[in-house]
Write a protein that holds these residues in place. Sequence first.
Motif, PDB file in Angstrom:
ATOM      1  N   PHE A 133      39.110 -19.473  28.783  1.00 50.43           N
ATOM      2  CA  PHE A 133      38.696 -20.526  29.641  1.00 50.43           C
ATOM      3  C   PHE A 133      37.308 -21.429  29.403  1.00 50.43           C
ATOM      4  O   PHE A 133      36.463 -20.360  28.748  1.00 50.43           O
ATOM      5  CB  PHE A 133      38.636 -20.082  31.377  1.00 50.43           C
ATOM      6  N   HIS A 134      37.258 -22.271  29.748  1.00 51.60           N
ATOM      7  CA  HIS A 134      35.925 -22.931  29.659  1.00 51.60           C
ATOM      8  C   HIS A 134      35.360 -22.973  31.040  1.00 51.60           C
ATOM      9  O   HIS A 134      35.830 -23.429  31.996  1.00 51.60           O
ATOM     10  CB  HIS A 134      35.950 -24.523  29.256  1.00 51.60           C
ATOM     11  N   LEU A 160      41.961 -22.838  28.590  1.00 51.78           N
ATOM     12  CA  LEU A 160      41.816 -23.398  27.131  1.00 51.78           C
ATOM     13  C   LEU A 160      43.020 -23.045  26.322  1.00 51.78           C
ATOM     14  O   LEU A 160      43.832 -23.858  25.892  1.00 51.78           O
ATOM     15  CB  LEU A 160      40.692 -23.296  26.683  1.00 51.78           C
ATOM     16  N   LYS A 161      43.217 -21.748  26.225  1.00 46.25           N
ATOM     17  CA  LYS A 161      44.071 -21.100  25.246  1.00 46.25           C
ATOM     18  C   LYS A 161      44.461 -19.895  25.733  1.00 46.25           C
ATOM     19  O   LYS A 161      43.972 -19.202  26.438  1.00 46.25           O
ATOM     20  CB  LYS A 161      43.471 -20.951  23.894  1.00 46.25           C
ATOM     21  N   SER A 162      45.833 -19.438  25.404  1.00 43.01           N
ATOM     22  CA  SER A 162      46.505 -18.130  25.834  1.00 43.01           C
ATOM     23  C   SER A 162      46.863 -17.499  24.605  1.00 43.01           C
ATOM     24  O   SER A 162      47.684 -17.937  23.615  1.00 43.01           O
ATOM     25  CB  SER A 162      47.843 -18.270  26.465  1.00 43.01           C
ATOM     26  N   LEU A 163      46.005 -16.305  24.183  1.00 43.35           N
ATOM     27  CA  LEU A 163      46.311 -15.872  22.754  1.00 43.35           C
ATOM     28  C   LEU A 163      46.989 -14.467  22.774  1.00 43.35           C
ATOM     29  O   LEU A 163      47.040 -13.842  23.848  1.00 43.35           O
ATOM     30  CB  LEU A 163      44.830 -15.266  22.267  1.00 43.35           C
ATOM     31  N   LYS A 164      47.768 -14.441  21.964  1.00 41.10           N
ATOM     32  CA  LYS A 164      48.861 -13.179  22.038  1.00 41.10           C
ATOM     33  C   LYS A 164      48.924 -12.799  20.493  1.00 41.10           C
ATOM     34  O   LYS A 164      48.593 -13.636  19.391  1.00 41.10           O
ATOM     35  CB  LYS A 164      50.197 -13.479  22.311  1.00 41.10           C
ATOM     36  N   GLY A 165      49.117 -11.437  20.267  1.00 40.27           N
ATOM     37  CA  GLY A 165      49.285 -10.849  19.126  1.00 40.27           C
ATOM     38  C   GLY A 165      49.407  -9.410  19.200  1.00 40.27           C
ATOM     39  O   GLY A 165      49.731  -8.501  18.172  1.00 40.27           O
ATOM     40  N   HIS A 166      49.013  -8.657  20.223  1.00 33.11           N
ATOM     41  CA  HIS A 166      49.128  -7.294  20.497  1.00 33.11           C
ATOM     42  C   HIS A 166      50.614  -6.810  20.906  1.00 33.11           C
ATOM     43  O   HIS A 166      51.320  -7.667  21.615  1.00 33.11           O
ATOM     44  CB  HIS A 166      48.094  -6.670  21.185  1.00 33.11           C
ATOM     45  N   THR A 167      50.894  -5.685  20.381  1.00 30.64           N
ATOM     46  CA  THR A 167      52.230  -5.319  20.594  1.00 30.64           C
ATOM     47  C   THR A 167      52.082  -4.219  21.979  1.00 30.64           C
ATOM     48  O   THR A 167      51.138  -3.307  21.877  1.00 30.64           O
ATOM     49  CB  THR A 167      52.851  -4.536  19.494  1.00 30.64           C
ATOM     50  N   MET A 168      53.065  -4.119  22.773  1.00 31.72           N
ATOM     51  CA  MET A 168      52.958  -3.443  24.127  1.00 31.72           C
ATOM     52  C   MET A 168      53.348  -2.002  23.865  1.00 31.72           C
ATOM     53  O   MET A 168      54.478  -2.015  22.961  1.00 31.72           O
ATOM     54  CB  MET A 168      53.556  -4.232  25.235  1.00 31.72           C
ATOM     55  N   ILE A 197      48.232 -31.476  40.944  1.00 29.89           N
ATOM     56  CA  ILE A 197      47.724 -30.636  39.910  1.00 29.89           C
ATOM     57  C   ILE A 197      46.297 -31.372  39.450  1.00 29.89           C
ATOM     58  O   ILE A 197      46.280 -32.545  39.595  1.00 29.89           O
ATOM     59  CB  ILE A 197      48.368 -30.375  38.826  1.00 29.89           C
ATOM     60  N   PRO A 198      45.099 -30.767  39.772  1.00 30.34           N
ATOM     61  CA  PRO A 198      43.972 -31.448  39.332  1.00 30.34           C
ATOM     62  C   PRO A 198      44.068 -31.970  37.745  1.00 30.34           C
ATOM     63  O   PRO A 198      44.455 -31.468  36.922  1.00 30.34           O
ATOM     64  CB  PRO A 198      42.889 -30.263  39.479  1.00 30.34           C
ATOM     65  N   LYS A 199      43.169 -33.038  37.624  1.00 34.69           N
ATOM     66  CA  LYS A 199      43.274 -33.836  36.215  1.00 34.69           C
ATOM     67  C   LYS A 199      42.209 -33.162  35.433  1.00 34.69           C
ATOM     68  O   LYS A 199      40.925 -32.991  36.027  1.00 34.69           O
ATOM     69  CB  LYS A 199      43.020 -35.300  36.511  1.00 34.69           C
ATOM     70  N   LEU A 200      42.619 -32.390  34.516  1.00 31.03           N
ATOM     71  CA  LEU A 200      41.393 -31.743  33.663  1.00 31.03           C
ATOM     72  C   LEU A 200      41.264 -32.293  32.267  1.00 31.03           C
ATOM     73  O   LEU A 200      42.506 -33.086  31.724  1.00 31.03           O
ATOM     74  CB  LEU A 200      41.827 -30.392  33.306  1.00 31.03           C
ATOM     75  N   PRO A 201      40.420 -32.495  31.690  1.00 24.64           N
ATOM     76  CA  PRO A 201      40.374 -33.107  30.394  1.00 24.64           C
ATOM     77  C   PRO A 201      41.165 -32.094  29.079  1.00 24.64           C
ATOM     78  O   PRO A 201      41.254 -30.932  29.495  1.00 24.64           O
ATOM     79  CB  PRO A 201      38.661 -32.764  29.774  1.00 24.64           C
ATOM     80  N   PRO A 202      41.478 -32.789  28.099  1.00 23.65           N
ATOM     81  CA  PRO A 202      42.269 -32.087  27.120  1.00 23.65           C
ATOM     82  C   PRO A 202      41.248 -31.015  26.421  1.00 23.65           C
ATOM     83  O   PRO A 202      40.081 -31.024  26.043  1.00 23.65           O
ATOM     84  CB  PRO A 202      42.680 -33.046  26.121  1.00 23.65           C
ATOM     85  N   PRO A 203      42.096 -29.929  26.149  1.00 22.59           N
ATOM     86  CA  PRO A 203      41.192 -28.778  25.411  1.00 22.59           C
ATOM     87  C   PRO A 203      40.418 -29.337  24.131  1.00 22.59           C
ATOM     88  O   PRO A 203      39.692 -28.690  23.646  1.00 22.59           O
ATOM     89  CB  PRO A 203      42.182 -27.531  25.246  1.00 22.59           C
TER      90      PRO A 203
END
Length: 706
Positions: free
Chosen positions: A650-651, A667-675, A342-348
Amino acid sequence: EKLGRMKKQKKVQEDSEDEFEEIIEYASDEDEDEPEEPIMMGMNGDDLRDDEDYDPRQEKSGPTDFIYDSESEEEWDDPNRNTVGDIPMEYYNDYDHLGYNIRGEKVLKPTGKKDQIDDFISKEDNPDYWRTVYDPKTGKEVVINHDDWQFIKSIVTGEIPDGVDPFMDFLDRPYDDIHPIKSSLLPKRSFTPHLGERKKIEKIIKGLRAGTIKPYHFKKSTGPQRTANTVWDETLKADGSNVSAIGQKYYTGFGKATLPSHSESYNPSKEYLMTPDELREFRSLDERDRPTDYIPQKFNSMLAIPGYRALLKERNRRFMDMQFMPRIKRKNRPKIDPQSLIPKLPPPETLKPFPSQLSLDYIGHTDIVRCITLSPNGQYLASGSDDKTVRVWEVSTGRCVKTFIMEGIVRSIAWNPVPEVYLLLVACENTVSVLSAEIGTEAQNLEVEKKLKFPEISKLDSVVIWRKMKKEKEITQELDPDELISMRCVIDQQKAVWCVNWHAKGDYFVSVAPDGAKLSLMIHQLSSQRTQTPLKRFPEKLTWAQFHPEKPYLFVSNRLTIKTYNLRTLGVDRILKPQMRWISHFDIHPLGDNLLTSSYDSKVVWFDLDLKSDPYQVLRYHKKAARRVAYHPQYPLFASCSDDGAVHVFHGMVYDDLNKTPYIVPLKSLKGHTMVDDLGVMDIKFHPTQPWLFSSGADGVIKLFT
């Protein structure tokens, strides 16, 4: 007897040496009388001047002098030649010189090392470049002359070089030193076997004859020998393996089919049968993502079971596995830690700002919100829905400013990129409508009215119809007073339009009708009300089209490829192959040197247009079809949305230096919509100036993440 023979041999050798010394003395006595013409005598007393190989220079130089050729004399005459000898020149890598000359001075390294550009210039300008070599002892370039080149060429081709006699006579002298200690011939005793070695050999022979010394014999193995076994060998053990004589298992038998489960029975229990919802979900998945390759069914008897459709396919696949899969176990399998791959990535946290939390909901639509767009200043948001309306929202408060009633489902919407020109482009069924939002000041609205002067009558173009609509429509009892229609013009096309996009200058726009055949792609000019179809050859249905932000290029995508058309030459400039099953959408970076695309097989692909036409990065974060992708106009951010209800941020840093590749960090996974009916997030857009993200879903809600 042995001692007698040895004494006799020794006496013969001494006599031959005495005879040779007498011959030399006799020759020297004769030379005293005539010193000008010395006589060179051989072993038998012959005059060497009669020999063909006689060199008269030996008379002047003497037998002990070494005779050099012309090339050696030239080298010795050079006072700056390197005298380090035959040693590796790597010893002088850390010094500023290459050795020492005949006067003891340093031979300095040449200043200014040639690089590839200098070598290329020398190759083009210097006619002797092909026969110039580098001398490591002097650090200079030497040009090979014609004779040396012919000599090297004859050696490479296997020919005999000039000046070399392949049939030369045998030399009397058994060695040829560069600096001989003496020129006299070797004595005869140097060719006879050594007495000590002779005694050792006689001792070994006596031991072999007496039996005390026995020769070594290899032992023959009497145990079972290792043989190769076939996959279907009947002599294998019951577990399908074979064990060697030392007890090590070196053969692995072919795999066995797993036993059938209860769900594969012809009369399974009810808990193993699928419900309609489970069956619909099973069929919507890809074949590789399904938990099983069959659907449980129930039959009253075995006679009612139909034939198995995948029988031949499964048997062929199993036969290929048995034939081509390796059966040998690897003894030294490398042990690799999965975390090290796994590549080393900086913290978000170090890459802020980026959207991370839900701040506001825009509620008003009653059906799926398929498309959204923002004004250039970021103050207003427009959305199109399946409820046949286009709504304009105020971003800061979430208030619906205006509502436009359309004739059908709104599939695409775009805001004019020119600031203070509040015009909306709407794709609805077979029409492309230009709406005036009328949300600016009175002066701004008057400027828009002066710029857009349309004739009262409809204009029939070669392929479409331009017609003017009324500014307002009579309000019925079913509509609210705010639901107005402010259409300036409508373009009637032959097929349904799925995509519209503005040019960066705000006068031209493009429309895509997938079922339009030769009229699938059209370019319209708003100021002159003209429509052009410069590109008419499309082997497959188009999905999306977008102008380049700076150059006169048009990007057009079909199911499998993305083509770049040059609008000046009307030719294909580049073809991008993202290796997808069905391209759904793509977006171009604000600088124009990168492209992001999504597909219905849940892939997101990044293209670096400055490097090559192959994908730079393939992202597989989504579990279902990826609908839209978007770049931020100012910040190094990009996002993608999918039917799984998630929006991934993503950055993506893009550098001006061509030696640096884009830097991508999740960076982030955003959720809030209803399927709703297996549909999730339909469209996403970034705010023009702030690190905010807007998303519209199948639940009829627009969400703002900040």
